[in-house]
Design an enzyme around this catalytic site. Structure first.
Site: not given
Length: 335
Positions: A59, A221
């Protein structure tokens, strides 16, 4: 799969070694996934609260890119899309404690909650006071009494920045935790995907979208979204995303907001700025003023094409703390 990596197994440690080389103001333990301020390896000045966050890698720049003055004292990186282990979280927590306690900012995923809670218990056994604030801003997931509830996404950046600013001022742990919870309570996010991401370990896309399809309500995700539609214009996409956010943030009209137009790793800046223009149009039509905004890749999902929008209702306190100086690898102003 074509990626600039050495091996799937070494992606995180190799990336952290690169971060250490690029940013000498950081202290990096690559094998443990721990990043702290170089001058704060033994803790911030006595009496100052330390703010720590972390989670699975993939991320970036969240979270390690936000370690620095006015934001995080430390970040702990796990494997791609997998929580760091409690031992590493505990080690980082103890390293940055300066006697005033440590705030853990945790995205609402089962593994993160479990591992950060275990680490906090271990630290408290050693005399370190820890408070935990959970970020759960994703309106694509319903709040329920059972199950993990809403996912933590773009609002994590807002929580880290504002809580970090208050900690920098020397506020006690209870007040830093309270402002972090205030930000989370006033923030909502929603994401869309134009393509899947590809994790190094898997080597193939997590899901498949047709050439003319878009996934609404996607997780960072690659979790499934609310629905799949035929590809829309930027204007139509912004309207759909803001419909979802504002239906869950009914008091936004008339109040200033902080806005994040966030790329997921595979969307060029030109498209993010197109989205920023459309968001401004829609919010203006609904009587909502954007007081502050960021546009760019801040909370990504590897190479996913798409974006998330985050709105946070902001009063004078939150705007003041947002504007406070910050000096990190990926967020810097007022310095």
């Amino acid at each position: 799969m074509k990626k600039l990596i050495n091996s799937p197994e070494s992606v995180v440690s190799d990336a952290l070694r690169g971060m250490a080389a690029a940013h000498p103001g950081l202290r990096v333990e690559a094998e443990k996934g721990i990043v702290t301020r170089a001058a704060g390896a033994a803790g911030d000045p006595a009496g100052k609260v330390a703010v720590l966050s972390g989670g699975g890698s993939g991320h970036e720049p969240l979270h390690a890119g936000f370690v620095g003055r006015g934001m995080l004292a430390a970040a702990v990186a796990g494997p791609v899309f997998t929580s760091p282990v409690p031992d590493n979280i505990a080690a980082a927590t103890c390293a940055v404690d300066a006697g005033a306690g440590v705030l853990h900012i945790v995205k609402n995923y089962t593994g993160d909650i479990l591992n950060f809670t275990m680490a906090a218990e271990d630290c408290e056994d050693e005399g370190v006071k820890v408070e935990q604030v959970v970020v759960d801003d994703d309106v694509a997931v319903a709040r329920t009494e059972h199950g993990p509830g809403r996912r933590g996404t773009g609002a994590t950046l807002f929580v880290e920045k504002i809580a970090g600013a208050l900690a920098e001022e020397g506020a006690p742990l209870a007040e830093v935790a309270a402002v972090a919870r205030k930000v989370n309570a006033n923030a909502r996010s929603y994401g869309v995907a134009l393509s899947s991401c590809t994790t190094p370990a898997k080597g193939s896309p997590n899901f498949t979208l047709g050439e003319d399809e878009i996934e609404l309500g996607i997780g960072i995700h690659g979790e499934p979204g609310r629905e799949r539609r035929t590809l829309m214009t930027a204007a139509e996409t912004a309207e759909a995303m803001l419909d979802a956010i504002l239906s869950d943030l009914p008091e936004a009209a008339g109040a200033p907001v902080i806005l994040l137009v966030n790329g997921l790793g595979g969307t060029p800046p030109v498209e993010l700025y197109i989205m920023r223009a459309e968001v401004e149009r829609v919010l203006g039509e609904r009587g909502i003023t954007v007081a502050r905004s960021l546009v760019g890749n801040y909370v990504t999902s590897l190479d996913m094409a798409g974006c998330t929008l985050t709105l946070c209702r902001a009063d004078e306190e939150l705007l003041r703390l947002w504007d406070a100086p910050v000096d990190t690898p990926s967020l810097r102003w007022g310095c």
